[in-house]
Design a protein around this motif. Structure first.
Motif, PDB file in Angstrom:
ATOM      1  N   HIS A  40      11.077 -18.670  -0.553  1.00  0.00           N
ATOM      2  CA  HIS A  40      10.496 -19.483  -1.617  1.00  0.00           C
ATOM      3  C   HIS A  40      11.297 -19.350  -2.900  1.00  0.00           C
ATOM      4  N   VAL A  41      11.320 -20.433  -3.689  1.00  0.00           N
ATOM      5  CA  VAL A  41      11.896 -20.429  -5.030  1.00  0.00           C
ATOM      6  C   VAL A  41      10.739 -20.348  -6.010  1.00  0.00           C
ATOM      7  N   GLU A  46       9.295 -26.733  -3.065  1.00  0.00           N
ATOM      8  CA  GLU A  46      10.347 -27.096  -2.117  1.00  0.00           C
ATOM      9  C   GLU A  46      11.102 -25.859  -1.653  1.00  0.00           C
ATOM     10  N   THR A  47      11.226 -25.671  -0.345  1.00  0.00           N
ATOM     11  CA  THR A  47      11.900 -24.496   0.221  1.00  0.00           C
ATOM     12  C   THR A  47      13.058 -24.897   1.131  1.00  0.00           C
ATOM     13  N   SER A  48      13.353 -26.219   1.245  1.00  0.00           N
ATOM     14  CA  SER A  48      14.354 -26.686   2.214  1.00  0.00           C
ATOM     15  C   SER A  48      15.711 -26.033   2.000  1.00  0.00           C
ATOM     16  N   ALA A  49      16.117 -25.872   0.732  1.00  0.00           N
ATOM     17  CA  ALA A  49      17.420 -25.267   0.455  1.00  0.00           C
ATOM     18  C   ALA A  49      17.489 -23.848   0.999  1.00  0.00           C
ATOM     19  N   LYS A  50      16.382 -23.112   0.838  1.00  0.00           N
ATOM     20  CA  LYS A  50      16.324 -21.740   1.361  1.00  0.00           C
ATOM     21  C   LYS A  50      16.392 -21.752   2.888  1.00  0.00           C
ATOM     22  N   CYS A  51      15.661 -22.718   3.510  1.00  0.00           N
ATOM     23  CA  CYS A  51      15.670 -22.803   4.974  1.00  0.00           C
ATOM     24  C   CYS A  51      17.082 -23.023   5.489  1.00  0.00           C
ATOM     25  N   LEU A  52      17.800 -23.987   4.875  1.00  0.00           N
ATOM     26  CA  LEU A  52      19.139 -24.333   5.339  1.00  0.00           C
ATOM     27  C   LEU A  52      20.150 -23.245   5.026  1.00  0.00           C
ATOM     28  N   ALA A  53      19.857 -22.429   3.998  1.00  0.00           N
ATOM     29  CA  ALA A  53      20.751 -21.315   3.681  1.00  0.00           C
ATOM     30  C   ALA A  53      20.752 -20.293   4.810  1.00  0.00           C
ATOM     31  N   GLU A  57      23.339 -23.487  11.181  1.00  0.00           N
ATOM     32  CA  GLU A  57      23.762 -24.385  12.249  1.00  0.00           C
ATOM     33  C   GLU A  57      23.211 -25.786  12.035  1.00  0.00           C
ATOM     34  N   ILE A  58      21.984 -25.864  11.430  1.00  0.00           N
ATOM     35  CA  ILE A  58      21.396 -27.170  11.128  1.00  0.00           C
ATOM     36  C   ILE A  58      22.042 -27.771   9.887  1.00  0.00           C
ATOM     37  N   LYS A  59      22.278 -26.932   8.888  1.00  0.00           N
ATOM     38  CA  LYS A  59      22.918 -27.412   7.651  1.00  0.00           C
ATOM     39  C   LYS A  59      24.296 -28.017   7.960  1.00  0.00           C
ATOM     40  N   LYS A  60      25.016 -27.356   8.875  1.00  0.00           N
ATOM     41  CA  LYS A  60      26.354 -27.843   9.218  1.00  0.00           C
ATOM     42  C   LYS A  60      26.269 -29.233   9.840  1.00  0.00           C
ATOM     43  N   LEU A  61      25.286 -29.461  10.717  1.00  0.00           N
ATOM     44  CA  LEU A  61      25.109 -30.764  11.356  1.00  0.00           C
ATOM     45  C   LEU A  61      24.685 -31.815  10.331  1.00  0.00           C
ATOM     46  N   VAL A  62      23.785 -31.438   9.424  1.00  0.00           N
ATOM     47  CA  VAL A  62      23.312 -32.371   8.394  1.00  0.00           C
ATOM     48  C   VAL A  62      24.474 -32.785   7.486  1.00  0.00           C
ATOM     49  N   ASP A  63      25.315 -31.790   7.104  1.00  0.00           N
ATOM     50  CA  ASP A  63      26.463 -32.092   6.246  1.00  0.00           C
ATOM     51  C   ASP A  63      27.442 -33.033   6.949  1.00  0.00           C
ATOM     52  N   GLN A  64      27.543 -32.894   8.278  1.00  0.00           N
ATOM     53  CA  GLN A  64      28.451 -33.741   9.054  1.00  0.00           C
ATOM     54  C   GLN A  64      27.795 -35.073   9.456  1.00  0.00           C
ATOM     55  N   SER A  71      19.263 -37.935  11.198  1.00  0.00           N
ATOM     56  CA  SER A  71      18.812 -39.290  11.512  1.00  0.00           C
ATOM     57  C   SER A  71      17.931 -39.844  10.399  1.00  0.00           C
ATOM     58  N   ALA A  72      17.717 -41.156  10.440  1.00  0.00           N
ATOM     59  CA  ALA A  72      16.901 -41.823   9.415  1.00  0.00           C
ATOM     60  C   ALA A  72      15.465 -41.310   9.447  1.00  0.00           C
ATOM     61  N   GLU A  73      15.023 -40.807  10.584  1.00  0.00           N
ATOM     62  CA  GLU A  73      13.645 -40.319  10.709  1.00  0.00           C
ATOM     63  C   GLU A  73      13.434 -39.009   9.955  1.00  0.00           C
ATOM     64  N   VAL A  74      14.497 -38.215   9.775  1.00  0.00           N
ATOM     65  CA  VAL A  74      14.368 -36.877   9.178  1.00  0.00           C
ATOM     66  C   VAL A  74      14.958 -36.828   7.770  1.00  0.00           C
ATOM     67  N   THR A  75      16.011 -37.587   7.531  1.00  0.00           N
ATOM     68  CA  THR A  75      16.696 -37.535   6.239  1.00  0.00           C
ATOM     69  C   THR A  75      15.706 -37.760   5.089  1.00  0.00           C
ATOM     70  N   GLY A  76      15.771 -36.857   4.104  1.00  0.00           N
ATOM     71  CA  GLY A  76      14.872 -36.951   2.949  1.00  0.00           C
ATOM     72  C   GLY A  76      13.573 -36.191   3.109  1.00  0.00           C
ATOM     73  N   GLN A  77      13.296 -35.698   4.327  1.00  0.00           N
ATOM     74  CA  GLN A  77      12.053 -34.934   4.568  1.00  0.00           C
ATOM     75  C   GLN A  77      12.247 -33.461   4.185  1.00  0.00           C
ATOM     76  N   ARG A  78      11.176 -32.821   3.779  1.00  0.00           N
ATOM     77  CA  ARG A  78      11.191 -31.375   3.549  1.00  0.00           C
ATOM     78  C   ARG A  78      11.078 -30.654   4.887  1.00  0.00           C
ATOM     79  N   CYS A  79      11.749 -29.542   5.019  1.00  0.00           N
ATOM     80  CA  CYS A  79      11.685 -28.782   6.272  1.00  0.00           C
ATOM     81  C   CYS A  79      10.233 -28.446   6.610  1.00  0.00           C
ATOM     82  N   ALA A  80       9.470 -28.079   5.590  1.00  0.00           N
ATOM     83  CA  ALA A  80       8.086 -27.646   5.808  1.00  0.00           C
ATOM     84  C   ALA A  80       7.194 -28.781   6.296  1.00  0.00           C
TER      85      ALA A  80
END
Length: 524
Positions: A40-41, A46-53, A57-64, A71-80
């Motif tokens: 948590h911050v 919002e905790t997504s940045a902490k999750c991806l830190a 392996e997921i952050k790398k795929l999202v960056d690529q 995908s359009a279904e997930v982009t912009g969503q919070r991990c939680a």
């Protein structure tokens, strides 16, 4: 000591108030108030940045911009939003319905054979490339490659391009439907088109595995594959005399062999003068030859066109001669007018050349488009809809009638069933044949003579059915008991002729059945 216990109980009580519940089993090592900031911050939801830190392996795929999380279904969503926490040790942070999962969102669409297999067939430790995910391969769907060789063995052992889909598809590995030999440095021509692949591409074993050589096959000269039966007497360029269409067909020295071009001469084309096609006089200038109409006019003048496009002549004709056409019964039966019965034996010109020119486009294809309707308006359209003669006749034997007379107001019974249509519906004299169908009266006297000469007329009409049946002309239905004269005593058993005698009038000689006087004295 008392102070330390007080601090401990205050800390435990504070943690219970701050934490909404126990962490799941996979995050249990982060339990405790001192670990909160690892996920948590402070001051933010919002905790997504902490999750991806942590989940790199997921952050790398999202960056690529690869995989489901990009995908359009997930982009912009919070991990939680999808992966909740603090719901207890047994809570599943990752929940996915494998049966309803839309694999297209991952960037790898499942098609053909891929659509038939289960998730575990691909998502298993042996096929996971990502080293980070491999540590957790038992519970992850990450780390899969999307290239064919990421999952499949390279049967060509790196001798060909690893772009498998250039030749193969996902329906089946064999045959390689996408491969086009014409795109290689050795396009197949003539007899080479008929040779089995293994004749040139040898099947063998390489590195302990079955292997068929496709690359590095020598083809610089004919002798790379074929034996020189002339033992190099004429050099090793066989094509000076031979071609791929036939080894026994030898070129005339000094003459041009048209079979070496893209348009081998066949049939009638062999005898055509070169100038007929090469009108410019320049024989090296390309002559259009894709369609017959590149040289020949459309004999049918667009009559056979569909959607504005006429079929090429070779769909019905051959270069051996314009006639006869190869358009046979089987193909004709796929048109709007299938040939049946006597039509199968009818020559083409009977229908398609009524005048000076051939016609293959008909506005109507009913019977009367070709045949004269001899009945004209004599038959009601109810019994001959759309002028279709097949309501009564058939295409095999015209005289064979198949009409259900029960549909009319006059049901055929007895002797009437054996009568022909002409017996009742045609009035024929020596020179004139008159027909009548609609409005034909159903009275017996309309077709039959009154042999009783009006003795049984009532209101100007004869009702023959009072005494007779249709199966024979005997008066089977007549009962003397219903007449004015009851038969009894000696009268019983007498033949009808004993009382009912013919008249002696030679012009109208008929049997008398009705008497004015029925007293005994009239007969005795």
């Amino acid at each position: 000591m008392g102070f330390l216990l007080a601090v401990f109980f205050i800390a435990v009580k504070s943690f219970a108030q701050l934490s909404p519940g126990e962490l799941s089993d996979v995050h249990a090592h982060l339990e405790g108030i001192t670990n909160c900031t690892k996920c948590h911050v402070l001051g933010e939801k919002e905790t997504s940045a902490k999750c991806l830190a942590c989940h790199t392996e997921i952050k790398k795929l999202v960056d690529q911009k690869k995989g489901y999380h990009a995908s359009a279904e997930v982009t912009g969503q919070r991990c939680a939003a999808c992966h909740g926490e603090h719901y207890g040790r047994d809570f599943e942070v990752v929940r996915m319905n494998q049966d309803n999962f839309n694999h297209n969102l991952t960037g790898f669409k499942l098609e053909a054979k891929h659509a038939e297999i289960t998730c575990i067939d691909c998502h298993k430790a042996a096929l996971i490339k990502n080293k980070i995910s491999q540590k957790k391969s038992a519970g992850t769907f990450l780390g899969m490659g999307t290239e064919c060789i990421d999952c499949h063995t390279d049967v060509h052992q790196n001798t060909l391009s690893q772009n498998c889909t250039a030749c193969h598809n996902q329906e089946a590995f064999v045959p390689a439907t996408g491969f086009d030999h014409a795109a290689t440095k050795f396009p197949l021509v003539g007899k080479h088109k008929e040779v089995d692949c293994s004749k040139c591409h040898e099947k063998t074993t390489l590195n302990g595995n079955p292997f068929q050589q496709f690359a590095d096959v020598q083809f610089a000269s004919c002798t790379s594959c074929h034996e020189d039966v002339h033992n190099n007497k004429f050099g090793n360029d066989c094509r000076k005399c031979h071609d791929e269409f036939s080894f026994t067909q030898v070129k005339n020295i000094g003459a041009f062999n048209h079979n070496n071009t893209d348009y081998p001469l066949r049939g009638k084309h062999v005898s055509v003068d070169c100038k007929e096609c090469h009108t410019s006089g320049n024989h090296t200038k390309a002559v259009p030859h894709t369609n017959c109409t590149d040289c020949h006019s459309d004999f049918h003048k667009g009559q056979l066109a569909k959607n504005g496009v006429s079929p090429d002549c070779n769909s019905c004709h051959s270069v051996d001669g314009f006639s006869p056409s190869s358009f046979g019964l089987e193909r004709h039966n796929n048109t709007e007018f299938a040939l049946n019965g006597a039509h199968m034996a009818t020559p083409c010109f009977e229908c398609h050349k009524k005048g000076e020119e051939w016609n293959f486009k008909f506005e109507e294809i009913n019977c009367t488009a070709c045949h004269k309707n001899i009945h004209e308006d004599k038959i009601s359209s109810k019994f001959m809809p759309d002028s279709d003669c097949r309501a009564c006749h058939n295409e095999t034997i015209w005289s064979q009638i198949n009409f259900d007379h029960n549909k009319t107001n006059f049901k055929l019974e007895g002797k009437h069933t054996t009568a022909s249509c002409r017996d009742c519906h045609f009035n024929e004299t020596a020179e004139v044949s008159r027909q009548k169908f609609a409005g034909l009266a159903a009275d017996c006297a309309n077709c039959h003579d009154d042999i009783h000469f009006g003795q049984f007329e009532e209101s100007g009409k004869n009702d023959c059915e009072r005494c007779h049946t249709f199966k024979n002309w005997l008066p089977e239905k007549f009962n003397h008991e219903n007449s004015r004269f009851k038969i009894d005593g000696k009268h019983e058993g007498l033949e009808c002729i004993a009382c009912h005698k013919p008249t002696d009038n030679l012009i109208r000689n008929y049997i008398v059945y009705k008497f004015e006087d029925i007293t005994c004295a009239s007969c005795h």
